[in-house]
Design an enzyme around this catalytic site. Structure first.
Site, mmCIF file in Angstrom:
data_model
loop_
_atom_site.group_PDB
_atom_site.id
_atom_site.type_symbol
_atom_site.label_atom_id
_atom_site.label_comp_id
_atom_site.label_asym_id
_atom_site.label_seq_id
_atom_site.Cartn_x
_atom_site.Cartn_y
_atom_site.Cartn_z
ATOM 1 N N GLY A 23 0.778 -1.231 0.000
ATOM 2 C CA GLY A 23 0.000 0.000 0.000
ATOM 3 C C GLY A 23 0.803 1.271 0.000
ATOM 4 C CB CYS A 32 -11.987 5.487 -31.943
ATOM 5 S SG CYS A 32 -11.093 5.125 -33.452
#
Length: 403
Positions: A241, A349
């Site tokens: 973490g 796209c």
């Protein structure tokens, strides 16, 4: 402390990227991993660990074989989160200890882990206790386990991506822990060795991570006492973490965290064997994503550099919603010109195919190279590589300046 400037790319990486472009027929897009830097990084991390504290690598961050083989001599083991990751380690002929964690494990994955001889299985639910005991009985073994706990935590300890201290699918709620311990101890083919808490990711604030460890160590004797034979409960896996600052040079203060942990463990009369299992914090710094400018255009007052590649290769900036650092390598390094602000995009796209906005560049031109550092973790392996059927990026692993 090792400093990482996200606006600087080592000369060896720059030279390698230029050679790739010079020898390519089309504009290039590739990942380049510096294995020497990776070794330097993991050795530095280990050098600050308190005596007896273990360092595992969570391979979900980057499970390429060259990465695992490079890390194997320097880590105590590997944290795995799927049957596919178990297969990858088996296929790499690695002999490091391994653990299997993560919610939603299939019976087939648990069987594979048992067959592979994983050191521990981190149990995520009361029913998973029952299932693993049944499978271990079928295999005729006793499987060692940890219980993953979702403890009560102060809200002040949350991070951008929290796995514990709030409603999540991860771990066993702390109020059910006594029942979980009882069920494991009542399972003939399971052996409980301790507890696992992976509470957060992307934590860049030392002053939040220190109290997290303090809180877990405060809970340790309470959790240990739940067992019928507390002396057999010895391991506390505190996950990873520790975050990476993608936007500036100030990084998580690992030496200070390790020094704090050393002091806390020294105060305990019966300290646990602590294990860290970071992923991103180990490999992020060794990777670079290379793009080459295909086109430059203006639209509605904004300038765009359209590049070979995109988020289908390197999804991290879009996934974390940040503007990734970009280093501009002009085809002609000595050319002058005015500085412009450019939005760096890929070939997809979709308007979400953005790597960074407002990147300062001096007279960017078609054919220039762009290098995105801090790309060694959660880059290619979390990306939608088959979208639009573009070619997958080349992966290059360099050692001593060459492949």
């Amino acid at each position: 402390m090792i400093h990482h400037d996200p606006n600087r790319v080592p000369t060896v990486i720059q030279s390698f990227c230029r050679r790739l472009a010079d020898n390519a027929d089309d504009p290039v897009s590739a990942f380049v991993y510096d294995l020497d830097a990776l070794v330097q990084r993991v050795r530095w991390l280990r050098s600050h660990l308190p005596e007896g504290v273990e360092l595992f690598y969570a391979i979900k961050a980057n499970s390429e074989a060259s990465i695992l083989n490079t890390l194997a001599p320097w880590v105590d083991g590997f944290d795995l989160s799927s049957g596919g990751e178990v297969q990858k380690v088996i296929g790499s002929d690695l002999t490091n200890a391994c653990v299997l964690s993560g919610p939603g494990k299939l019976d087939s994955e648990l069987r594979l882990a048992i067959t592979a001889g994983v050191e521990r299985v981190h149990l995520e639910s009361l029913d998973e206790i029952r299932r693993l005991n049944t499978l271990a009985a079928e295999a005729g073994i006793t499987q060692r386990v940890l219980l993953r706990v979702n403890p009560v935590l102060p809200q002040t300890l949350s991070s951008r991506l929290s796995m514990a201290g709030q409603p999540t699918p991860f771990g066993i709620e702390e109020r059910q822990l006594a029942e979980a311990v009882k069920r494991v101890e009542g399972s003939e083919h399971l052996e409980l060795g301790g507890f696992h808490v992976h509470a957060m990711s992307h934590q860049t604030d030392l002053h939040r991570h220190q109290p997290l460890l303090d809180g877990l160590l405060d809970k340790w004797p309470i959790w240990q006492a739940l067992a019928e034979h507390p002396a057999t409960i010895t391991q506390l896996n505190v996950g990873g973490g520790m975050g990476v600052n993608y936007l500036g040079p100030d990084q998580f203060n690992w030496p200070a965290l390790c020094q704090h942990l050393h002091q806390r463990l020294a105060w305990l009369s019966n300290p646990p064997r602590v294990r860290f299992e970071p992923g991103r914090f180990i490999t992020a710094y060794c990777g670079y994503y290379l793009m080459q400018i295909i086109d430059l255009k203006h639209n509605h007052g904004e300038e765009f550099a359209v590049c070979r590649g995109g988020t289908h290769h390197f999804r991290l900036p879009a996934a974390q919603e940040h503007d990734h650092p970009v280093v501009h390598l002009p085809a002609d390094p000595g050319r002058g010109g005015s500085e412009r602000r450019v939005t760096v995009v890929g070939q997809l796209c979709t308007p979400k195919d953005v790597m960074a906005r407002g990147v300062r560049m001096t007279e960017p031109r078609r054919g220039d190279l762009l290098v995105l550092p801090l790309a060694g973790a959660y880059g290619y392996n979390i990306s939608h590589a088959d979208f639009l059927c573009h070619p997958r990026p080349d992966l290059h692993f360099i050692h001593g300046g060459s492949i």
